[in-house]
Motif scaffolding. Structure first.
Motif, PDB file in Angstrom:
ATOM      1  N   TYR A 157       0.753  -1.091  -0.081  1.00 36.83           N
ATOM      2  CA  TYR A 157       0.083   0.074  -0.034  1.00 36.83           C
ATOM      3  C   TYR A 157       0.930   1.497   0.110  1.00 36.83           C
ATOM      4  CZ  TYR A 157      -3.525  -3.418   1.109  1.00 36.83           C
ATOM      5  OH  TYR A 157      -4.661  -4.366   0.878  1.00 36.83           O
ATOM      6  N   PRO A 158       1.156   1.947  -1.104  1.00 39.77           N
ATOM      7  CA  PRO A 158       2.060   3.018  -1.296  1.00 39.77           C
ATOM      8  C   PRO A 158       1.521   4.231  -0.214  1.00 39.77           C
ATOM      9  CG  PRO A 158       1.262   2.145  -3.335  1.00 39.77           C
ATOM     10  CD  PRO A 158       0.699   1.469  -2.503  1.00 39.77           C
ATOM     11  N   MET A 225       3.545   3.831 -17.088  1.00 39.78           N
ATOM     12  CA  MET A 225       4.642   3.682 -16.198  1.00 39.78           C
ATOM     13  C   MET A 225       4.286   3.239 -14.772  1.00 39.78           C
ATOM     14  SD  MET A 225       7.820   6.205 -15.185  1.00 39.78           S
ATOM     15  CE  MET A 225       7.348   6.683 -13.438  1.00 39.78           C
ATOM     16  N   LEU A 226       4.832   2.123 -14.455  1.00 37.38           N
ATOM     17  CA  LEU A 226       4.631   1.857 -12.866  1.00 37.38           C
ATOM     18  C   LEU A 226       4.956   2.678 -12.017  1.00 37.38           C
ATOM     19  CD1 LEU A 226       3.244  -0.729 -11.265  1.00 37.38           C
ATOM     20  CD2 LEU A 226       5.521  -1.771 -11.038  1.00 37.38           C
ATOM     21  N   THR A 227       4.388   3.127 -10.907  1.00 38.14           N
ATOM     22  CA  THR A 227       5.291   3.948  -9.809  1.00 38.14           C
ATOM     23  C   THR A 227       5.561   2.885  -8.748  1.00 38.14           C
ATOM     24  OG1 THR A 227       3.091   4.476  -8.926  1.00 38.14           O
ATOM     25  CG2 THR A 227       4.149   6.019 -10.560  1.00 38.14           C
ATOM     26  N   GLY A 228       4.942   2.005  -8.682  1.00 40.22           N
ATOM     27  CA  GLY A 228       5.489   0.986  -7.411  1.00 40.22           C
ATOM     28  C   GLY A 228       4.942   1.402  -6.013  1.00 40.22           C
ATOM     29  N   CYS A 229       5.565   0.445  -5.125  1.00 39.75           N
ATOM     30  CA  CYS A 229       5.111   0.600  -3.608  1.00 39.75           C
ATOM     31  C   CYS A 229       6.292   1.407  -2.908  1.00 39.75           C
ATOM     32  CB  CYS A 229       4.451  -0.643  -3.028  1.00 39.75           C
ATOM     33  SG  CYS A 229       2.974  -1.267  -3.779  1.00 39.75           S
ATOM     34  N   GLN A 260      -2.821   4.464  -9.242  1.00 43.08           N
ATOM     35  CA  GLN A 260      -2.191   3.160  -9.343  1.00 43.08           C
ATOM     36  C   GLN A 260      -2.078   2.676  -7.831  1.00 43.08           C
ATOM     37  OE1 GLN A 260       1.670   2.638 -11.040  1.00 43.08           O
ATOM     38  NE2 GLN A 260       1.486   4.243 -12.455  1.00 43.08           N
ATOM     39  N   GLY A 261      -2.166   1.242  -7.623  1.00 44.53           N
ATOM     40  CA  GLY A 261      -1.848   0.784  -6.380  1.00 44.53           C
ATOM     41  C   GLY A 261      -0.687  -0.320  -6.548  1.00 44.53           C
ATOM     42  N   CYS A 262      -0.728  -1.398  -5.672  1.00 48.86           N
ATOM     43  CA  CYS A 262       0.318  -2.476  -6.006  1.00 48.86           C
ATOM     44  C   CYS A 262       0.128  -3.162  -7.229  1.00 48.86           C
ATOM     45  CB  CYS A 262       0.147  -3.147  -4.567  1.00 48.86           C
ATOM     46  SG  CYS A 262       1.360  -4.689  -4.589  1.00 48.86           S
ATOM     47  N   CYS A 263       1.098  -3.782  -7.646  1.00 49.18           N
ATOM     48  CA  CYS A 263       0.743  -4.437  -8.885  1.00 49.18           C
ATOM     49  C   CYS A 263       0.580  -6.114  -8.544  1.00 49.18           C
ATOM     50  CB  CYS A 263       2.017  -4.535  -9.733  1.00 49.18           C
ATOM     51  SG  CYS A 263       3.498  -5.103  -9.169  1.00 49.18           S
TER      52      CYS A 263
END
Length: 476
Positions: A157-158, A225-229, A260-263
């Protein structure tokens, strides 16, 4: 501190060695596995480890010297072929005992064995299917349940991770970190907390990514683009550099950070399949109408999972086709840049660089040559190889939190090989690796700067002074 050893045979009390025998308890199927009585055995019918994939393993032993846990302990059941043998026993009716689960849990999931295997055994698929069985069918002890619950309530959870930035920055600025390190009490009293404390990177100011970044010059592609956690919370400068590099190479970059959330990678790698599917559906919904040609990832563990969305959601009638199409568009940053070819000018960076292969990039995705080509194309940069690159640094998602002692042993081994290169800068493509190696370099008393591949490319394209990269040291 190492995980306690099993007896000399390295096998659970209920298991025999791969060359041994056990009484058949039921009829054999066409693949030779003994069918367990109804309702018994380690696995149920929901995607158990496949017997045909298990049968591909000929127990040749090529995986042994590349397996981190076998390198640490030399125990057969802590090797890929040993774990595959336990999976076979589970299919034949052996119960999912604590001893069997222990050997599955000890696997880092680094997939170095997949690269080493001459028979093409899909150990990656086998261990993931086994772990989801373990999570559903095995009851862990209270302490381990509590630890895993806390981890999975935070790390995917970012927004929750970002709440830690303030207290962590205050802790680092106060000097308490150095005081805690001098006392050496924390590893003895609370090894899990000590592991987390040692891994925390030195934090700078938070960088909030834009919704979209336009291509410089002629547009060549539109990329998500994925920002990631962990990346977005603790390494926002990596995401900023990634977006700038993509734009400089002619890509419109669609980021959508607020949606975005977690992948789902952390959940997949730990057997939490339903949770992973929930995260995956949200990711697909976020970018479904974005009109992207590619989806770019700058975190190796995330990339390997995103490329397998089609497999993860294969049973979902609504998302299966969308997931398979999306997975086909996923590229690691270095993979896409190598595929497109450079258009932005590279300015000199006179520096010696040691490149560390993140396991889920090199082994799970097979991306090794591309980042090296990109780095070698930078004028003045000298690339040096690290000895034993196939051995994991010990990060492996949350493995270094669940197994801090053995993870530190692997990290210290990696730090020695990194420092032996004499390079001034260590470059890799995964936030977990950056944190793990930084902690190990600090323990070793070494001195080397650390950066993500995107940051090195960004510095060259923008013509920045190399000293800006060399200021990014391991926290002391």
């Amino acid at each position: 501190m190492s995980i306690p050893q099993q007896p000399a045979t390295g096998r659970p009390a209920s298991a025999t060695s791969p060359g041994g025998t056990r009484p058949a308890s039921g009829p054999r199927d066409v693949l030779g596995a003994v069918a367990p009585p109804p309702g018994q055995g380690a696995f149920d019918e929901h995607h158990p480890p496949a017997a045909d994939l298990i049968a591909d393993c000929v127990h040749c032993g090529f995986c042994l010297p590349t397996c981190p846990t076998y390198v640490l302990w030399g125990e057969e059941m802590d090797s890929p072929r040993g774990r595959i043998y336990l999976m076979k026993q589970g299919l034949e009716g052996e119960p999912l005992a604590d001893s069997m689960v222990t050997h599955f849990d000890r696997c880092l999931g680094c997939m170095s064995c997949v690269t080493a295997c001459p028979s093409g055994v899909r150990y990656d698929r086998l261990i993931e299917d086994t772990r989801q069985q373990v999570e559903r069918r095995h009851t862990r002890g209270p302490r381990e349940r509590a630890l895993r619950a806390a981890i999975f309530a935070l790390f995917p959870y970012p927004k929750r991770l970002r709440l830690l930035r303030g207290p962590l920055r205050a802790y680092q600025a106060s000097g308490l970190r150095r005081l805690v390190a001098r006392t050496a009490l924390l590893p003895r009293l609370a090894p899990t907390l000590a592991a987390l404390e040692s891994l925390a990177p030195r934090l700078g100011r938070r960088l909030r990514p834009p919704q979209r970044v336009s291509a410089v010059g002629t547009r060549r592609a539109v990329v998500g683009m994925l920002t990631g956690c962990v990346q977005s919370a603790f390494f926002p400068e990596v995401n900023a550099a990634t977006a700038r590099v993509l734009a400089a190479e002619g890509c419109d970059v669609v980021i959508l950070p607020d949606r975005q959330g977690c992948c789902g990678a952390l959940s997949v790698h730990n057997g939490r399949d339903e949770e992973a599917r929930r995260f995956a559906r949200r990711m697909l919904d976020t970018f479904a109408a974005a009109g992207i040609d590619y989806f770019v990832v700058n975190a190796a563990g995330c990339g390997s999972t995103l490329k397998e969305y089609g497999e993860l959601l294969r049973d979902d009638p609504r998302y299966a086709t969308l997931a398979a199409d999306f997975a086909g568009r996923v590229r690691d940053l270095s993979e896409l840049l190598d595929e497109l070819g450079p258009v932005a000018t590279r300015h000199p960076l006179p520096v010696t660089v040691a490149y560390h292969d993140a396991c889920h990039l090199a082994h799970a995705q097979g991306v090794r040559a591309q980042p090296r080509r990109l780095l070698r194309d930078i004028p003045g940069l000298e690339l040096r190889e690290i000895a034993d690159p196939e051995i994991c640094c010990g990060s492996a998602g949350i493995w270094n939190v669940l197994h801090p002692g053995p993870a530190a042993e692997l990290g210290d081994r990696k730090a020695r090989t990194v420092l032996a290169t004499g390079a001034r800068l260590l470059v890799t493509a995964n936030p977990g690796c950056l944190m793990q190696v930084a902690a190990s370099v600090t323990r070793a008393g070494g001195d080397i700067a650390l950066a993500h591949t995107a940051q090195v490319l960004d510095a060259s394209i923008r013509g920045r002074d190399v000293e800006e990269l060399l200021h990014r040291r391991a926290p002391s």
